[in-house]
Design a protein around this motif. Sequence first.
Motif, PDB file in Angstrom:
ATOM      1  N   GLU A  34     -16.466 -63.082 -49.303  1.00 43.38           N
ATOM      2  CA  GLU A  34     -17.487 -63.906 -49.556  1.00 43.38           C
ATOM      3  C   GLU A  34     -17.412 -64.969 -50.704  1.00 43.38           C
ATOM      4  O   GLU A  34     -17.959 -66.099 -50.858  1.00 43.38           O
ATOM      5  N   LEU A  35     -16.866 -64.351 -51.681  1.00 45.39           N
ATOM      6  CA  LEU A  35     -16.369 -65.209 -52.963  1.00 45.39           C
ATOM      7  C   LEU A  35     -15.046 -65.913 -53.127  1.00 45.39           C
ATOM      8  O   LEU A  35     -14.699 -66.508 -54.060  1.00 45.39           O
ATOM      9  N   GLY A  36     -14.250 -65.595 -52.022  1.00 42.24           N
ATOM     10  CA  GLY A  36     -12.850 -66.114 -52.204  1.00 42.24           C
ATOM     11  C   GLY A  36     -12.065 -65.446 -53.294  1.00 42.24           C
ATOM     12  O   GLY A  36     -11.042 -66.042 -53.800  1.00 42.24           O
ATOM     13  N   GLU A  37     -12.353 -64.409 -53.746  1.00 40.98           N
ATOM     14  CA  GLU A  37     -11.828 -63.535 -54.804  1.00 40.98           C
ATOM     15  C   GLU A  37     -11.191 -62.046 -54.406  1.00 40.98           C
ATOM     16  O   GLU A  37     -11.504 -61.502 -53.196  1.00 40.98           O
ATOM     17  N   GLU A  38     -10.797 -61.479 -55.417  1.00 32.86           N
ATOM     18  CA  GLU A  38     -10.440 -60.057 -55.223  1.00 32.86           C
ATOM     19  C   GLU A  38     -10.526 -59.334 -56.485  1.00 32.86           C
ATOM     20  O   GLU A  38     -10.467 -59.961 -57.592  1.00 32.86           O
ATOM     21  N   VAL A  39     -10.748 -58.004 -56.594  1.00 28.74           N
ATOM     22  CA  VAL A  39     -10.735 -57.214 -57.745  1.00 28.74           C
ATOM     23  C   VAL A  39      -9.399 -56.483 -57.707  1.00 28.74           C
ATOM     24  O   VAL A  39      -8.980 -55.712 -56.615  1.00 28.74           O
ATOM     25  N   GLN A  40      -8.244 -56.787 -58.726  1.00 24.30           N
ATOM     26  CA  GLN A  40      -7.302 -55.975 -58.785  1.00 24.30           C
ATOM     27  C   GLN A  40      -7.581 -54.732 -59.696  1.00 24.30           C
ATOM     28  O   GLN A  40      -7.940 -54.998 -60.629  1.00 24.30           O
ATOM     29  N   ALA A  41      -6.853 -53.589 -59.393  1.00 23.00           N
ATOM     30  CA  ALA A  41      -7.001 -52.170 -60.003  1.00 23.00           C
ATOM     31  C   ALA A  41      -6.039 -52.548 -61.344  1.00 23.00           C
ATOM     32  O   ALA A  41      -4.865 -52.860 -61.230  1.00 23.00           O
ATOM     33  N   VAL A  42      -6.691 -52.054 -62.380  1.00 25.42           N
ATOM     34  CA  VAL A  42      -5.834 -51.968 -63.658  1.00 25.42           C
ATOM     35  C   VAL A  42      -5.113 -50.511 -63.947  1.00 25.42           C
ATOM     36  O   VAL A  42      -5.681 -49.780 -63.085  1.00 25.42           O
ATOM     37  N   ASP A  54     -14.076 -45.762 -39.348  1.00 28.01           N
ATOM     38  CA  ASP A  54     -13.942 -47.172 -39.603  1.00 28.01           C
ATOM     39  C   ASP A  54     -14.144 -47.151 -41.436  1.00 28.01           C
ATOM     40  O   ASP A  54     -13.776 -48.051 -41.916  1.00 28.01           O
ATOM     41  N   VAL A  55     -15.446 -46.379 -41.833  1.00 25.28           N
ATOM     42  CA  VAL A  55     -15.494 -46.755 -43.155  1.00 25.28           C
ATOM     43  C   VAL A  55     -14.485 -46.195 -43.982  1.00 25.28           C
ATOM     44  O   VAL A  55     -13.976 -46.553 -45.060  1.00 25.28           O
ATOM     45  N   GLN A  56     -13.712 -44.968 -43.567  1.00 26.46           N
ATOM     46  CA  GLN A  56     -12.911 -44.381 -44.297  1.00 26.46           C
ATOM     47  C   GLN A  56     -11.630 -45.305 -44.378  1.00 26.46           C
ATOM     48  O   GLN A  56     -11.037 -45.500 -45.404  1.00 26.46           O
ATOM     49  N   ASP A  57     -11.414 -46.154 -43.533  1.00 22.32           N
ATOM     50  CA  ASP A  57     -10.268 -47.338 -43.496  1.00 22.32           C
ATOM     51  C   ASP A  57     -10.400 -48.324 -44.519  1.00 22.32           C
ATOM     52  O   ASP A  57      -9.423 -49.075 -44.722  1.00 22.32           O
ATOM     53  N   SER A  58     -11.598 -48.580 -44.989  1.00 18.77           N
ATOM     54  CA  SER A  58     -11.693 -49.481 -45.951  1.00 18.77           C
ATOM     55  C   SER A  58     -11.021 -49.194 -47.334  1.00 18.77           C
ATOM     56  O   SER A  58     -10.878 -49.932 -48.145  1.00 18.77           O
ATOM     57  N   LEU A  59     -10.503 -47.772 -47.272  1.00 14.80           N
ATOM     58  CA  LEU A  59      -9.868 -47.129 -48.598  1.00 14.80           C
ATOM     59  C   LEU A  59      -8.430 -47.727 -48.513  1.00 14.80           C
ATOM     60  O   LEU A  59      -7.656 -47.711 -49.479  1.00 14.80           O
ATOM     61  N   ILE A  60      -7.818 -48.037 -47.242  1.00 16.00           N
ATOM     62  CA  ILE A  60      -6.388 -48.287 -47.005  1.00 16.00           C
ATOM     63  C   ILE A  60      -5.847 -49.448 -47.895  1.00 16.00           C
ATOM     64  O   ILE A  60      -4.919 -49.169 -48.709  1.00 16.00           O
ATOM     65  N   THR A  61      -6.507 -50.626 -48.093  1.00 15.09           N
ATOM     66  CA  THR A  61      -6.015 -51.647 -48.658  1.00 15.09           C
ATOM     67  C   THR A  61      -6.313 -51.371 -50.476  1.00 15.09           C
ATOM     68  O   THR A  61      -5.219 -51.458 -51.047  1.00 15.09           O
ATOM     69  N   ILE A  62      -7.314 -50.839 -50.635  1.00 12.32           N
ATOM     70  CA  ILE A  62      -7.467 -50.291 -52.089  1.00 12.32           C
ATOM     71  C   ILE A  62      -6.432 -49.217 -52.455  1.00 12.32           C
ATOM     72  O   ILE A  62      -5.838 -49.564 -53.573  1.00 12.32           O
ATOM     73  N   LEU A  63      -5.947 -48.510 -51.666  1.00 14.21           N
ATOM     74  CA  LEU A  63      -4.914 -47.515 -52.129  1.00 14.21           C
ATOM     75  C   LEU A  63      -3.421 -48.034 -51.917  1.00 14.21           C
ATOM     76  O   LEU A  63      -2.588 -47.505 -52.672  1.00 14.21           O
ATOM     77  N   SER A  64      -3.278 -48.776 -50.862  1.00 15.65           N
ATOM     78  CA  SER A  64      -1.943 -49.249 -50.697  1.00 15.65           C
ATOM     79  C   SER A  64      -1.531 -50.616 -51.553  1.00 15.65           C
ATOM     80  O   SER A  64      -0.627 -50.584 -52.240  1.00 15.65           O
ATOM     81  N   GLU A  65      -2.475 -51.455 -51.592  1.00 15.56           N
ATOM     82  CA  GLU A  65      -2.203 -52.726 -52.209  1.00 15.56           C
ATOM     83  C   GLU A  65      -3.086 -52.634 -53.625  1.00 15.56           C
ATOM     84  O   GLU A  65      -2.833 -53.735 -54.411  1.00 15.56           O
ATOM     85  N   LYS A  66      -3.747 -51.734 -54.013  1.00  9.25           N
ATOM     86  CA  LYS A  66      -4.666 -51.693 -55.230  1.00  9.25           C
ATOM     87  C   LYS A  66      -5.490 -52.762 -55.517  1.00  9.25           C
ATOM     88  O   LYS A  66      -5.603 -53.527 -56.764  1.00  9.25           O
ATOM     89  N   PRO A  69     -21.302 -53.557 -57.442  1.00  8.56           N
ATOM     90  CA  PRO A  69     -19.834 -52.829 -57.210  1.00  8.56           C
ATOM     91  C   PRO A  69     -20.219 -51.289 -56.832  1.00  8.56           C
ATOM     92  O   PRO A  69     -21.354 -50.855 -57.474  1.00  8.56           O
ATOM     93  N   SER A  70     -19.339 -51.041 -56.114  1.00  3.99           N
ATOM     94  CA  SER A  70     -19.568 -49.554 -55.685  1.00  3.99           C
ATOM     95  C   SER A  70     -18.608 -48.759 -56.974  1.00  3.99           C
ATOM     96  O   SER A  70     -17.935 -49.355 -57.836  1.00  3.99           O
ATOM     97  N   PRO A  71     -18.651 -47.452 -57.010  1.00  6.35           N
ATOM     98  CA  PRO A  71     -18.083 -46.488 -57.879  1.00  6.35           C
ATOM     99  C   PRO A  71     -16.529 -46.972 -57.962  1.00  6.35           C
ATOM    100  O   PRO A  71     -16.031 -46.847 -59.063  1.00  6.35           O
ATOM    101  N   VAL A  72     -16.039 -47.154 -56.680  1.00  2.85           N
ATOM    102  CA  VAL A  72     -14.561 -47.323 -56.506  1.00  2.85           C
ATOM    103  C   VAL A  72     -14.421 -48.555 -57.022  1.00  2.85           C
ATOM    104  O   VAL A  72     -13.288 -48.708 -57.963  1.00  2.85           O
ATOM    105  N   MET A  73     -14.922 -49.603 -56.726  1.00  2.34           N
ATOM    106  CA  MET A  73     -14.601 -51.001 -57.652  1.00  2.34           C
ATOM    107  C   MET A  73     -14.791 -50.855 -59.104  1.00  2.34           C
ATOM    108  O   MET A  73     -13.888 -51.425 -59.693  1.00  2.34           O
TER     109      MET A  73
END
Length: 374
Positions: free
Chosen positions: A195-203, A177-189, A153-157
């Motif tokens: 690769e695992l068919g999973e997601e991490v949801q921000a608490v 292009d790396v910056q934009d990997s934050l868009i889903t994290i910040l908008s959808e949390k 996991p990254s520090p953000v994860m």
Amino acid sequence: MTMPETTSTTAGTTGDQALRPHAEDAFAHELAALAAADDRPRPARWRLSPWAVATYLLGGALPDGTVITPKYVGPRRIVEVAVTTLATDRALLLLGVPGTAKTWVSEHLAAAVSGDSTLLVQGTAGTPEEAIRYGWNYAQLLANGPSRAALVPSPVMRAMSDGMTARVEELTRIPADVQDSLITILSEKTLPIPELGEEVQAVRGFNLIATANDRDRGVNDLSSALRRRFNTVVLPLPATPEAEVDIVSRRVGEMGRSLELPDGAEGIQEIRRVVTVFRELRDGVTTDGRTKLKSPSGTLSTAEAISVVTNGLALAAHFGDGVLRPGDVAAGILGAVVRDPAADRVIWQEYVETVVRERDGWKDFYRACREVSA
């Protein structure tokens, strides 16, 4: 023959051994006192209320007599807006010229809110997407295929999973292009793991603080989609010479204690002189407004002034009488001002001969500047 004792530094360095302790370690007593006195509502997973976080940054006195030292000297409203942003679902972008304490404020905000300022992504031109999303332990990946055990996991994860505050330094240095990997994290949390068919949801409690240098504008500008996910707070340069002298004195004192350097209080005149030189060259005009000046290519920030004075104290301690004097800071100022050997040296020499030479009480400093510039 008795050998001196040695201390292992392989792991678990304690706060008193660290050259520069994390904010939550260096100011643990203040954070504990604030937590004990804090009876105001706290957002989910916050160690302190927004009021207490602002008090930690700006300083104050608690009912039990504990003095909270200022971590940031500047407009109170700026800190209040930054803290309030973190209490919402919008990320915080601290923007400013170099040396306006963006990293310093970011660290102390994370320490006060989450009790941990180490969930950090350092932005560079080579920062990969894995630093923001996640990576893989390739030994386990090759042996057993994709699995949670193989995921790194990254520090953000980690911040998302634990409801903590993550930090991204120098966001505009990171490829677009790396910056934009934050868009889903910040908008959808959420952080998808296809690769695992999973997601991490921000608490609840998760948020992100990014810093950006506005001198980097045009390097990797934020996309409009990403910028909308941030509330931007601009950190200004110190408004007055007195405020800047106060900031430099405080930080030099803190750094000096960790480096076992002499107290810089006796050298306050030289601190004022360094600040005056930096502000005049930065503003392009003398303090009295009578003489216009050419500004060098460097930023001459408050952070650079702190570095010049700290280095001067080291010179005074090891090669002088322990008192900060003109000769101890002159070389540091020259190094900060003359970044372009051709153009900046001319600007510096003109300043020395037209301003420093004629200023009352600056004769020793003038001689020191001439000596290091020869």
